[in-house]
Design a protein around this motif. Sequence first.
Motif, PDB file in Angstrom:
ATOM      1  N   ARG A 344       7.599   4.968 -13.098  1.00  0.00           N
ATOM      2  CA  ARG A 344       7.151   3.691 -12.550  1.00  0.00           C
ATOM      3  C   ARG A 344       5.833   3.281 -13.206  1.00  0.00           C
ATOM      4  O   ARG A 344       5.044   4.096 -13.629  1.00  0.00           O
ATOM      5  CB  ARG A 344       6.976   3.772 -11.038  1.00  0.00           C
ATOM      6  N   GLY A 345       5.624   1.980 -13.269  1.00  0.00           N
ATOM      7  CA  GLY A 345       4.439   1.492 -13.951  1.00  0.00           C
ATOM      8  C   GLY A 345       4.679   1.410 -15.441  1.00  0.00           C
ATOM      9  O   GLY A 345       5.796   1.263 -15.916  1.00  0.00           O
ATOM     10  N   THR A 549       5.023  -3.387  -1.763  1.00  0.00           N
ATOM     11  CA  THR A 549       4.867  -2.620  -3.002  1.00  0.00           C
ATOM     12  C   THR A 549       5.654  -1.318  -2.900  1.00  0.00           C
ATOM     13  O   THR A 549       5.917  -0.831  -1.799  1.00  0.00           O
ATOM     14  CB  THR A 549       3.389  -2.269  -3.280  1.00  0.00           C
ATOM     15  N   PRO A 550       6.011  -0.728  -4.037  1.00  0.00           N
ATOM     16  CA  PRO A 550       6.720   0.549  -4.002  1.00  0.00           C
ATOM     17  C   PRO A 550       5.797   1.747  -3.835  1.00  0.00           C
ATOM     18  O   PRO A 550       6.275   2.883  -3.751  1.00  0.00           O
ATOM     19  CB  PRO A 550       7.409   0.590  -5.376  1.00  0.00           C
ATOM     20  N   ILE A 551       4.485   1.528  -3.789  1.00  0.00           N
ATOM     21  CA  ILE A 551       3.551   2.645  -3.720  1.00  0.00           C
ATOM     22  C   ILE A 551       2.909   2.798  -2.349  1.00  0.00           C
ATOM     23  O   ILE A 551       2.190   3.763  -2.106  1.00  0.00           O
ATOM     24  CB  ILE A 551       2.435   2.501  -4.785  1.00  0.00           C
ATOM     25  N   ASN A 556       9.556   4.121  -0.162  1.00  0.00           N
ATOM     26  CA  ASN A 556       9.628   3.020  -1.128  1.00  0.00           C
ATOM     27  C   ASN A 556       9.540   3.563  -2.555  1.00  0.00           C
ATOM     28  O   ASN A 556      10.255   3.106  -3.453  1.00  0.00           O
ATOM     29  CB  ASN A 556       8.478   2.030  -0.900  1.00  0.00           C
ATOM     30  N   THR A 557       8.656   4.524  -2.758  1.00  0.00           N
ATOM     31  CA  THR A 557       8.507   5.135  -4.082  1.00  0.00           C
ATOM     32  C   THR A 557       9.803   5.795  -4.529  1.00  0.00           C
ATOM     33  O   THR A 557      10.190   5.706  -5.701  1.00  0.00           O
ATOM     34  CB  THR A 557       7.379   6.188  -4.051  1.00  0.00           C
ATOM     35  N   PHE A 560      12.458   3.199  -5.492  1.00  0.00           N
ATOM     36  CA  PHE A 560      11.995   2.343  -6.586  1.00  0.00           C
ATOM     37  C   PHE A 560      12.697   2.692  -7.895  1.00  0.00           C
ATOM     38  O   PHE A 560      13.292   1.839  -8.560  1.00  0.00           O
ATOM     39  CB  PHE A 560      10.477   2.494  -6.720  1.00  0.00           C
ATOM     40  N   LYS A 566      12.156  -3.473 -10.230  1.00  0.00           N
ATOM     41  CA  LYS A 566      10.862  -3.822 -10.787  1.00  0.00           C
ATOM     42  C   LYS A 566       9.857  -3.842  -9.637  1.00  0.00           C
ATOM     43  O   LYS A 566      10.219  -3.989  -8.474  1.00  0.00           O
ATOM     44  CB  LYS A 566      10.906  -5.201 -11.447  1.00  0.00           C
ATOM     45  N   PHE A 567       8.583  -3.721  -9.986  1.00  0.00           N
ATOM     46  CA  PHE A 567       7.529  -3.768  -8.969  1.00  0.00           C
ATOM     47  C   PHE A 567       7.623  -5.059  -8.163  1.00  0.00           C
ATOM     48  O   PHE A 567       7.481  -5.068  -6.937  1.00  0.00           O
ATOM     49  CB  PHE A 567       6.160  -3.661  -9.644  1.00  0.00           C
ATOM     50  N   THR A 568       7.900  -6.154  -8.858  1.00  0.00           N
ATOM     51  CA  THR A 568       7.934  -7.462  -8.200  1.00  0.00           C
ATOM     52  C   THR A 568       9.130  -7.632  -7.260  1.00  0.00           C
ATOM     53  O   THR A 568       9.114  -8.522  -6.407  1.00  0.00           O
ATOM     54  CB  THR A 568       7.972  -8.583  -9.251  1.00  0.00           C
ATOM     55  N   THR A 571       7.830  -7.032  -3.876  1.00  0.00           N
ATOM     56  CA  THR A 571       7.021  -8.169  -3.416  1.00  0.00           C
ATOM     57  C   THR A 571       7.917  -9.332  -3.009  1.00  0.00           C
ATOM     58  O   THR A 571       7.685  -9.991  -1.980  1.00  0.00           O
ATOM     59  CB  THR A 571       6.064  -8.610  -4.532  1.00  0.00           C
TER      60      THR A 571
END
Length: 595
Positions: A344-345, A549-551, A556-557, A560, A566-568, A571
């Motif tokens: 991730r990231g 957020t996934p964090i 959620n993490t 993910f 995607k991170f978004t 959101t």
Amino acid sequence: MTTEAYITLTIIAISIFCFMKESIPIDLVALGIMVSLVITGVVDASEAISGFANQATLAVAAMFILSQALIKSNLIDFLGPFMEKLLSKGYSKSILSMALMVGGISGFINNTPVVATFIPVVNRTTKKLKRSPSKYLIPLSFLAIFGGMCTLIGTSTNLLVSGMASDRGFEGFEMFTLAPVGLCLLIVGVLYVIFIGRYLLPDMGTKDLMEEEEEEIKQFLAEVSLKEKSEEKELTLNNFIEENDIEIKLLKRDGDTEKDPDRSKALKQGDTLLIEGSLKEINKLIKDDYLSLAEDFEDKEFPDEETRMVEIILLPNSEIIGQKLEEVDFLNRYNANVIGIRQRGEKQLSDLKEVKLQAGDILVLLTNKNGYQLLEESQKKRNSPFISVSEKILSDLDPKKLYITISVIVSVILLATFNILPLVISAFAGVVVLNIFGVISMQEAYRAIDWKVIFLLAGSLSLGAAMSSSGLSKNISDLLLNFTSQYESQMLIVALFYLFTALLTETMSNNASAALMVPIAFSVATSLDTNILPLLVTIAIAGSASFMTPIGYQTNTMVFSAGKYKFTDFTKVGAPLSFTFLIVASILIPYFYPF
């Protein structure tokens, strides 16, 4: 403000930065908070470490053990086939069924293993039904969060808020204090997912990352080395790229590393390339005679007919989190080699051996029949560091252990509900009984506790104590009251507390955010001479409501990476849900818990 208040505010700001960067483990940040507060003189040593003896911290430790005992009975594995049947229904019925099962279980045990068990079930079943797993995995995590909001033992945040309240002379929460608003939010959340969220969730299709016949997204990294020079023609980087449909990120030669190397360069024996491409291309490359994975395969020759790929996801409490790939040594542990990683990231562009593993990372392993069996055996063990994304190794139900464990957990809940014993005492009494009957050993009990959470709780409690003793909580509450005084609205106060807690939760630990807000809540309640309960309920609920957020939350993490989100995406689907919960909570909390 006093000097101590400025110091406390500075430590809070630094802590939030560290939580957001994730470069330092959260338990180390928590220890740093305690040490900093003592060194700067904001609190004394006894106050700094008092969190370890707080009944909330001890209750959380006991509940980890009880949860592990229930998991050891294989109840959650046993429910896997039932989940498959439920998912075969339409989307609305599937979500409702998942809410009953996942939400119901998460109200009483740690939701991380629950989600971990059901991720491969959801993946496998939805693909069989030609549905996209991405439509179900975020809801799986959210439903687990919804369920945890309904009881005192549903999340560590609920126990923390209750424990901090007890330390200040308030009775704290009873077992089902949060149930009225928690159940309402669960219903609202389920309806949101069914009627709104399903259209905001991405449709990633049913493509399997390990099916060679399908086109795949180029998001895996691997290292290959040139064993021998091609005799047919000089092999340049440009030839290599065109023939294999991959991108070259780094070229390592004779100890030097070159980023984005010149494509006209000729490859030499011993060159190492960091490549990015699909699993299909990576798998094809390592079968070439003149290429090999950077990690030596000479001692582990895999015949083609035995070679197989396994896709695993690292669990949040895994012992290998924070370690480098070379330190884990998959080759010797599991007779398998890492050929790709999705993290991730931002993608890592350095030596893959040096990549630090994070919770939720997906690793693609190349192994043989023997290695696959080793991976299966590892997944069957308690506290397994990973699970297979595509399949879960199910174990047989142990009826004796299940009956004993359920009886003990029900007894713990009843004793706490009717105030016969404090929760922390009844929970540890349950641990003693389970140990006597051989359901769980003390060694297993120690391993069941997530010590990162324990240290985080202790650090958060010391931060809360510093806010009170330094006067910072009083300063913040005065600012808040000045803002709301002209409106005199209870709903507005609840809304502000919910908003601040939820935003902090998305940027730092949910427990830390709750610990920051509880002292402020007491200052506000004292200034207004009003009931503290509605504010405490608000903080507990908002502290768990991490959707954007996934964090912000472990589950959620986990989904993910498994859902290729995607991170978004979080959101997009989580922001409207968070706003909906804010409105609903602001209306219902003053109604169920009058000021």
